[in-house]
Design a protein around this motif. Structure first.
Motif, short mmCIF file in Angstrom:
data_model
loop_
_atom_site.label_atom_id
_atom_site.label_comp_id
_atom_site.label_asym_id
_atom_site.label_seq_id
_atom_site.Cartn_x
_atom_site.Cartn_y
_atom_site.Cartn_z
N ALA A 48 3.63 -2.75 11.40
CA ALA A 48 3.88 -3.92 10.56
C ALA A 48 3.17 -5.17 11.07
O ALA A 48 2.78 -6.04 10.29
CB ALA A 48 5.39 -4.18 10.49
N GLU A 49 3.00 -5.27 12.40
CA GLU A 49 2.34 -6.45 12.98
C GLU A 49 0.92 -6.62 12.45
O GLU A 49 0.40 -7.74 12.41
CB GLU A 49 2.29 -6.32 14.50
N LYS A 50 0.28 -5.53 12.05
CA LYS A 50 -1.13 -5.57 11.63
C LYS A 50 -1.31 -5.62 10.12
O LYS A 50 -2.43 -5.72 9.64
CB LYS A 50 -1.85 -4.33 12.18
N VAL A 51 -0.21 -5.55 9.38
CA VAL A 51 -0.30 -5.50 7.93
C VAL A 51 -0.69 -6.85 7.34
O VAL A 51 -0.13 -7.88 7.70
CB VAL A 51 1.03 -5.02 7.32
N LYS A 52 -1.65 -6.82 6.43
CA LYS A 52 -2.02 -8.00 5.65
C LYS A 52 -1.54 -7.74 4.22
O LYS A 52 -2.08 -6.88 3.53
CB LYS A 52 -3.53 -8.23 5.68
N ILE A 53 -0.53 -8.46 3.80
CA ILE A 53 0.08 -8.20 2.51
C ILE A 53 -0.91 -8.45 1.37
O ILE A 53 -1.56 -9.49 1.31
CB ILE A 53 1.34 -9.07 2.30
N ASN A 65 1.81 9.02 7.34
CA ASN A 65 0.38 8.79 7.10
C ASN A 65 0.11 7.51 6.32
O ASN A 65 -1.05 7.12 6.18
CB ASN A 65 -0.22 9.98 6.34
N ASN A 66 1.14 6.88 5.80
CA ASN A 66 0.90 5.66 5.01
C ASN A 66 1.95 4.59 5.31
O ASN A 66 2.52 4.00 4.39
CB ASN A 66 0.84 5.98 3.52
N LEU A 67 2.20 4.34 6.59
CA LEU A 67 3.19 3.33 6.96
C LEU A 67 2.80 1.95 6.44
O LEU A 67 3.65 1.19 5.99
CB LEU A 67 3.37 3.30 8.49
N ASP A 68 1.51 1.64 6.50
CA ASP A 68 1.02 0.36 5.95
C ASP A 68 1.37 0.28 4.47
O ASP A 68 1.87 -0.75 3.98
CB ASP A 68 -0.49 0.26 6.17
N GLY A 69 1.15 1.37 3.75
CA GLY A 69 1.42 1.40 2.32
C GLY A 69 2.90 1.26 2.01
O GLY A 69 3.27 0.66 0.98
N ILE A 70 3.77 1.79 2.86
CA ILE A 70 5.21 1.64 2.66
C ILE A 70 5.58 0.16 2.69
O ILE A 70 6.34 -0.33 1.84
CB ILE A 70 6.00 2.41 3.75
N ILE A 71 5.04 -0.55 3.68
CA ILE A 71 5.34 -1.98 3.81
C ILE A 71 4.80 -2.75 2.62
O ILE A 71 5.48 -3.63 2.07
CB ILE A 71 4.76 -2.51 5.14
N GLN A 72 3.58 -2.41 2.19
CA GLN A 72 3.01 -3.06 1.00
C GLN A 72 3.88 -2.82 -0.22
O GLN A 72 4.11 -3.73 -1.04
CB GLN A 72 1.60 -2.52 0.73
#
Length: 211
Positions: A142-147, A162-169
């Motif tokens: 999450a620290e690296k995610v750019k919304i 495989n898509n943790l970034d996508g979950i946060i988005q």
């Protein structure tokens, strides 16, 4: 930094990402002593810059330990996009995700191997449970995610390692569109809110069943 600068940076960050409606509280302490007085918690670890108190639904930051605005954003992302927003999943979704992340710890080619290495090299995380460690891995991502404000919420999104970034988005998109609200309310920092679900899912997997 001082409390005013941290507060300004934090709320600008939330506003830019259209996430002022998360339903969280924010407390910016001038120093660790103030935090101890306000919440009766003692933070001797100088690396502790902020945290999430689930029973208070409050994100805390310690101003005099934060160097600059980029550090405010990193801490806020870890606590808000990570610890807070993972509780916008359903109980079963969060439990399944933590189990899947936990299963990655011994895989040399895991997509989250870098985050696992950081966790394993950080003393403060060694004495917490496997599934608390799994949530911390989620927060490191999450620290690296750019919304991306153009992402549309998908209620059928596949929540996998495989898509943790996508979950946060996707969670952020659901919050922005008022289509998603907090589902899980842990009792304290030692409670994931899904311990029963983890046990039930593991029992089903042991029996060769799928959910």
């Amino acid at each position: 930094m001082n409390t005013s600068d941290v507060e300004r940076t934090l709320f600008n960050f939330l506003d830019q990402n259209r996430l002022l409606n998360l339903g969280l509280e924010y407390y910016i302490a001038e120093n660790a002593d103030e935090l101890k007085q306000e919440y009766k918690i003692n933070i001797d670890n100088k690396d502790f810059l902020g945290g999430f108190l689930p029973n208070e639904n409050t994100v805390i930051l310690i101003a005099d330990r934060i160097i600059d605005t980029s550090e405010v954003i990193a801490v806020a992302s870890h606590e808000i996009f990570g610890h807070a927003m993972i509780n916008f999943l359903s109980r079963n979704e969060k439990a399944k995700l933590l189990i899947e992340i936990g299963n990655e710890f011994k895989k040399p080619n895991s997509p989250i191997k870098n985050e696992i290495k950081v966790l394993q090299n950080t003393p403060g995380y060694k004495n917490i449970s496997q599934y608390h460690q799994a949530e911390e891995i989620f927060c490191f991502v999450a620290e690296k995610v750019k919304i991306n404000l153009f992402v549309k919420y998908d209620e059928n999104y596949k929540n996998t390692v495989n898509n943790l970034d996508g979950i946060i988005q996707n969670i952020a998109a659901g919050v922005r569109g008022n289509k998603l609200e907090q589902q899980i309310f842990p009792k304290n920092v030692n409670d994931l809110g899904v311990e029963k679900e983890i046990v039930d899912i593991q029992k089903s997997q042991d029996k060769g069943l799928s959910r």
